[in-house]
Design an enzyme around this catalytic site. Structure first.
Site, short mmCIF file in Angstrom:
data_model
loop_
_atom_site.label_atom_id
_atom_site.label_comp_id
_atom_site.label_asym_id
_atom_site.label_seq_id
_atom_site.Cartn_x
_atom_site.Cartn_y
_atom_site.Cartn_z
N HIS A 195 -10.21 10.26 0.85
CA HIS A 195 -11.24 9.87 1.82
C HIS A 195 -12.63 10.21 1.28
CE1 HIS A 195 -8.58 8.64 4.95
NE2 HIS A 195 -8.06 9.84 5.16
N HIS A 255 -4.85 13.33 -0.72
CA HIS A 255 -5.09 12.33 0.33
C HIS A 255 -6.47 12.55 0.94
CE1 HIS A 255 -4.10 9.78 3.90
NE2 HIS A 255 -4.96 10.61 4.47
N GLU A 256 -6.77 13.79 1.32
CA GLU A 256 -8.08 14.06 1.92
C GLU A 256 -9.20 13.83 0.91
OE1 GLU A 256 -8.33 14.28 5.02
OE2 GLU A 256 -6.18 14.51 5.37
N GLU A 301 -6.81 4.57 5.60
CA GLU A 301 -5.71 5.50 5.41
C GLU A 301 -4.81 5.07 4.25
OE1 GLU A 301 -5.37 8.45 6.81
OE2 GLU A 301 -7.21 8.07 7.93
#
Length: 562
Positions: free
Chosen positions: A423, A419-420, A457
């Protein structure tokens, strides 16, 4: 992904989402709890549950100490799960009426747990622990709401120490940036199999700066070279496949890690770099060959670094990669196999995070040897992860420094890591530009925030789901939440301001319409989006991606209508 955080455009992208499970109900409203689980600079949300762990003194080998665990609650919790894990260097010597389950022991140490019915206030659990071996050690304590898995209803704490051999020689903290291999040579009994992640597209051609498989191990070479070979592996605990009171034990090869062969030709000569390479992408094998200048090489040893070429790395709080160096082989006159070499136990999470990024690398949706097609070979920028034992500086990615910050147990959850990295990938697709994100502090995966927050997100969530071909999210404490949804799903807000809806719509578009996400990622290198509407309505038609009835039906199924 430990929680929601401040959304500052072009400054900080918050940690992974907070929950709010449609299957189990809605947690306490945001703002009603004030327990801070991390440093003030962290993006982790305030929580209704917290836990602290402490020792009354630092024991040396053979000595006992009292471990005190304080559980703080600011709301009623019918079934709170308290989980404790001790390293192999420590053992529970007396549970002392703490109500803990009989501890289980394996190669990762001892684990015990209990459930608690909590009301606002503090509950204290005490037990005796005994030091049984010298070296770095970490005690971990986790509290979570079993029925409402959510970072706002969970807490984590740890105690780091270095156990000494004699009275008074133990010390606070643990230094593991440079270390020796773990004393193990083969997978242990009961180790769960690796979760396969098959590439969704052909692997890109290797480049000098990117991951590439080394030559296969073999016998001594006819050209007089000597080769040192083996397989590099890591033992770790995984939230994926585990639960709040017991993560899954894994024993897997480390792929695409930088490896260096060092040596001293004679006893009086200085250290020389003899060969470099990378562990294999298929099985973590390495085969490093050099041409000796003497008939017998005095010493050789192998060093592994938490770097994959120049494409990604995991560093400590001082920006240094972790290294595991083998013990030296003395008086080497022919090729040698080291068999299985295991990463140092104290570095386990660093290596797990590195190998998790390898899974994203082979599914990154780029036609060149960079993370993004917006960059050119030879001018790629890496993904950098900062982690260290006991870290409370996480979980988030910063735009300005282009670095992922992970808290202590974050690497246990591969979805959190990816997930990070999602980004970071979006930042590279957008060439360093970032949308002006609003109403994202805090943000919750199943609740309406803003269209800009839902987009940034939701994309990061979709990257994790795409990589692992699922829709279940995992946190570092072992809790998980299934985010699959359609129009009949209750407990998840409708529309494109809800990141869960955006995430699942994206992965369905990529898999059911686009034939993967390469075309979508290529489009994002050429134009920028501040919302899912802009992505779907404005840009997809302009770049030849379907936005017709099939694609709109996918959105409609996830309650998004344009």
């Amino acid at each position: 992904m430990a929680g929601a955080g401040v959304c500052l455009a072009a400054v900080v992208v918050p940690s992974a989402f907070a929950g709010g499970s449609p299957q189990t109900g809605t947690p306490a409203p945001a703002g009603t709890c004030t327990i801070r689980p991390a440093e003030k600079s962290s993006e982790a949300p305030l929580s209704c549950l917290g836990v602290t762990a402490s020792l009354d003194h630092l024991p040396a080998v053979g000595e006992q100490a009292t471990l005190t665990v304080d559980v703080k609650a600011q709301t009623d919790v019918k079934r709170a799960g308290l989980s404790l894990q001790l390293p192999p260097a420590l053992r529970i010597s007396d549970g002392g009426g703490a109500g803990l389950a009989a501890p289980t022991t394996d190669t990762f140490g001892q684990r015990t747990s209990r459930t608690l019915a909590l009301t606002p206030g503090t509950r204290t659990v005490k037990l005796k622990v005994k030091a049984v071996a010298a070296g770095p050690a970490q005690i971990q304590a986790d509290i979570s709401d079993i029925d409402h898995p959510d970072p706002r209803r969970a807490g984590h704490d740890s105690v780091e120490l270095t156990v000494g051999k004699t009275n008074g020689s133990s010390d606070k903290g643990m230094s593991v940036t440079k270390a020796r291999p773990a004393p193990v040579h083969h997978p242990g009994p009961g180790t769960r199999k690796a979760r396969p992640v098959a590439p969704k597209a052909p692997a890109p051609a290797p480049a000098a700066s990117g991951p590439a498989a080394p030559r296969a191990a073999g016998p001594a070479r006819a050209d007089g070279q000597i080769c040192i070979s083996g397989t590099y592996r890591n033992r770790f605990q995984s939230s994926e496949g585990g639960s709040w009171n017991g993560k899954a034990n894994r024993d897997e090869p480390v792929h695409n890690a930088n490896v260096t062969l060092w040596g001293r030709p004679t006893a009086n000569s200085g250290t020389q770099k003899l060969a470099t390479g990378m562990t294999g992408n298929n099985n973590g094998s390495f085969n490093l060959c050099y041409t000796p200048t003497t008939s017998v090489t005095s010493k050789v040893w192998v060093e592994f670094q938490t770097q994959a070429g120049q494409s990604w790395s995991v560093v400590d709080g001082n920006g240094r990669p972790y290294t595991t160096a083998t013990y030296s082989q003395d008086n080497v006159s022919g090729s040698t196999s080291l068999g299985n070499v295991y990463a140092n136990d104290g570095q386990s999470r660093a290596w797990h995070a590195l190998d998790t990024l390898n899974k994203l690398w082979w599914n990154r949706g780029s036609t060149n040897n960079c993370w993004s097609g917006s960059q050119q070979d030879g001018h790629c920028t890496p993904i950098t992860v900062q982690w260290y034992p006991g870290s409370t500086d996480g979980t988030y990615w910063t735009v300005n420094e282009d670095k992922i910050h992970l808290a202590d147990n974050d690497p246990d959850a591969e979805h959190t890591v990816v997930h990070e990295a999602g980004h970071a990938l979006m930042g590279k697709l957008y060439k360093g530009w970032w949308p002006n994100v609003s109403n994202c502090s805090p943000h919750y995966v199943s609740r309406t925030s803003s269209t800009s927050c839902g987009w940034t997100e939701g994309f990061a969530n979709a990257v994790a789901f795409h990589t692992f071909n699922d829709t279940t999210y995992y946190w570092g404490n072992g809790s998980s939440q299934n985010l699959a949804n359609d129009r009949s799903t209750t407990g998840i807000d409708p529309g494109d301001a809800c990141e869960a809806r955006v995430a699942t719509a994206l992965v369905d578009l990529w898999s059911q319409v686009d034939g993967g996400w390469l075309k979508s990622n290529t489009m994002m290198t050429k134009t920028r989006q501040s919302s899912f509407r802009e992505y779907f309505v404005t840009d997809r038609p302009d770049y030849g991606l379907d936005s017709g009835s099939t694609a709109r039906n996918i959105l409609y199924n996830h309650t998004i209508q344009y």
